[in-house]
Write a protein that holds these residues in place. Structure first.
Motif, PDB file in Angstrom:
ATOM      1  N   ARG A 164       1.489  -7.539  -3.737  1.00 19.55           N
ATOM      2  CA  ARG A 164       0.473  -6.883  -3.038  1.00 19.55           C
ATOM      3  C   ARG A 164      -0.405  -7.781  -2.059  1.00 19.55           C
ATOM      4  NH1 ARG A 164       0.217  -1.518  -4.716  1.00 19.55           N
ATOM      5  NH2 ARG A 164       0.741  -1.499  -7.037  1.00 19.55           N
ATOM      6  N   GLY A 194       2.154  -3.449  -0.207  1.00 17.73           N
ATOM      7  CA  GLY A 194       3.234  -3.741  -1.414  1.00 17.73           C
ATOM      8  C   GLY A 194       4.461  -4.273  -0.966  1.00 17.73           C
ATOM      9  N   TYR A 196       8.131  -4.890  -2.667  1.00 16.11           N
ATOM     10  CA  TYR A 196       8.948  -4.803  -4.132  1.00 16.11           C
ATOM     11  C   TYR A 196       9.747  -5.923  -4.206  1.00 16.11           C
ATOM     12  CZ  TYR A 196       7.437   0.070  -4.144  1.00 16.11           C
ATOM     13  OH  TYR A 196       6.821   1.441  -4.086  1.00 16.11           O
ATOM     14  N   GLU A 338       6.330  -0.102  -8.682  1.00 12.29           N
ATOM     15  CA  GLU A 338       4.953  -0.309  -8.357  1.00 12.29           C
ATOM     16  C   GLU A 338       3.996  -0.936  -9.590  1.00 12.29           C
ATOM     17  OE1 GLU A 338       2.850   0.483  -5.751  1.00 12.29           O
ATOM     18  OE2 GLU A 338       4.199   1.112  -4.521  1.00 12.29           O
TER      19      GLU A 338
END
Length: 466
Positions: A164, A194, A196, A338
């Motif tokens: 993040r 964010g 990934y 997440e």
């Protein structure tokens, strides 16, 4: 240039912004008033009409510029396109400055901070493009904002690393009335983007030690109704007649039935050792630290088993002891990604074993894949305790192979590093003697042979004490 959003859109209070409390005069206004006053006073005292005539343009120009004074301060907000952004993907964000007043802003200066892992390469403001590949984004941008409109500072680039990453905080100041008035600084809070982790192609064998669910592509090692043949055994109470193997029964002159394995889903627990970090991260395409390898390997393994319908859970071996409950499907995969964004390496003087491996947290039938750099003795002790408890454990070594010793070329640093390497190799050998397979992460096919060995041990008969 776009229209200012309505009050239900980006409000300063809703975005945590600090609206300008008022307007202050600039040095230009002070100089104009001072020069006009000096010329008028000197002309009156000395009777010089020419000095009064010379002061008239300064007085008229200042009065004309101040005829329409702004009352409302600018608005500022940040937006970032971070939906399903993966390492190496294109990043896009914008810092918008709006003018809700009836007077246009002559000059607006905007400046923002961006995480170094979001490599901003280009910026566009007011129709002008700026190349930031060499200078970076930490610089002021100047534009003009008309009344009732908003101007966007558009930032584009590449996302270099998972996690993040903040965009902002941002600040802006505007000048109006011909540069005679300037607003106070307007600040807005940062927003998080964010990113990934990029998953490497990963394939594993179909063999699984045990399973306890009712769906999935992997076969259970427990007998039951299924399509995979487990062997032939003597007919017993409760066996169905359609399972009788007549060929074996006629040869043995005793009824035998075909035993099958139930088609059930496997539960895979991916355990992340976050007690230590080593190496320096170079982002996507660069050097990988321990945490980079751990997170990317966890994403690849989780994606592999979730796409096959198995249930995947996540655990952290560290002071936070975060946990992601086991589930299957695409929703679990997005939740897993997440969850991985918040992984942080954090040392702890306490033993986190009990809070991580409680009886209600970790199933005894699950396949536990431990991603660990084996830099802490507690990690090795944890693996040995899990193996002694009868769980199916696979240890994946996430320590980079090209890690350099600290203080290279300084006396005994090289010798100490070699001794540490030998001690770590001895610890890995001891883990293997305890029945814990240790394999280095190498992408696709890293766990094939290890999973075959674990499955073979799981299917072997075990002695039970009375």
């Amino acid at each position: 240039m776009t229209a200012v959003p309505d009050p239900q859109g980006h409000q300063p209070e809703a975005e945590g912004q600090q609206p300008a409390a008022g307007w202050t005069p600039t040095w230009a206004l002070g100089r104009a008033v001072l020069l006009t006053g000096l010329l008028l006073i000197t002309g009156v005292l000395l009777g010089r009409v020419d000095l009064v005539v010379l002061a008239a343009p300064f007085a008229l120009g200042t009065a004309y510029a101040l005829r329409r004074r702004p009352t409302a301060g600018p608005q500022l907000w940040i937006t970032a396109d971070g939906e399903h952004l993966v390492e190496g993907g294109d990043f896009a964000g914008s810092v918008s400055i709006g003018n809700p007043d009836t007077v246009g802003y002559d000059v607006a200066v905007v400046r923002t901070r961006v995480s170094p892992w979001l490599l901003v390469e280009r910026a566009q403001v007011g129709g002008a493009r700026v190349d930031l590949s060499r200078t970076g984004v930490d610089r002021p941008f100047v534009t003009v904002v008309d009344t009732g409109t908003a101007v966007d500072l558009e930032l584009t680039g590449k996302a270099r690393r998972w996690g993040r990453h903040p965009v902002g905080p941002a600040g802006a100041r505007v000048a109006a009335a011909g540069g005679l008035l300037v607003s106070r600084s307007v600040l807005t809070e940062r927003v998080s983007v964010g990113v990934y982790p990029r998953t490497e192609p990963f394939e594993a064998v179909e063999a699984m030690p045990r399973a306890a669910g009712l769906v999935g592509a992997h076969h259970s090692r427990r007998p039951g109704e299924g399509g995979e043949l487990a062997g032939v055994r003597v007919f017993g109470p409760g066996d169905r007649l359609r399972r009788i193997d007549w060929r074996v029964s006629l040869r043995a002159r005793q009824l035998h039935v075909a035993a099958t394995l139930s088609d059930r889903d496997a539960e895979v627990v991916i355990l992340l050792d976050v007690l230590a970090e080593a190496g320096r991260s170079g982002g996507v395409g660069g050097a990988a630290s321990v945490l980079d390898t751990t997170v990317r390997a966890a994403a690849a393994i989780g994606e592999h088993y979730l796409h096959r319908g198995d249930r995947v859970a996540m655990l952290e071996y560290g002071p936070a002891a975060r946990r992601l409950r086991p589930a299957s499907g695409r929703r679990q995969y997005l939740t897993l990604l997440e969850w991985l964004l918040d992984v942080r390496a954090e040392a702890s003087p306490h033993e986190p074993y009990d809070q991580v491996f409680g009886p209600q947290v970790l199933s005894s039938d699950a396949l536990v894949v431990v991603l660990t750099p084996l830099l802490d003795e507690r990690s090795a002790q944890m693996l040995a305790r899990m193996a002694r408890s009868g769980r199916f454990v696979v240890a994946v070594d996430t320590l980079p192979t090209d890690i350099a010793p600290p203080g290279r070329g300084r006396g005994w640093a090289e010798v100490a590093f070699r001794l540490w390497r030998l001690d770590r190799a001895t610890m890995i050998s001891q883990l293997r003697e305890h029945g814990v397979p240790v394999v280095a992460w190498a992408g696709a096919g890293s766990l094939d042979q290890v999973l075959r060995d674990v499955s073979r041990l799981a299917s072997a008969p075990r002695a039970r004490g009375r």
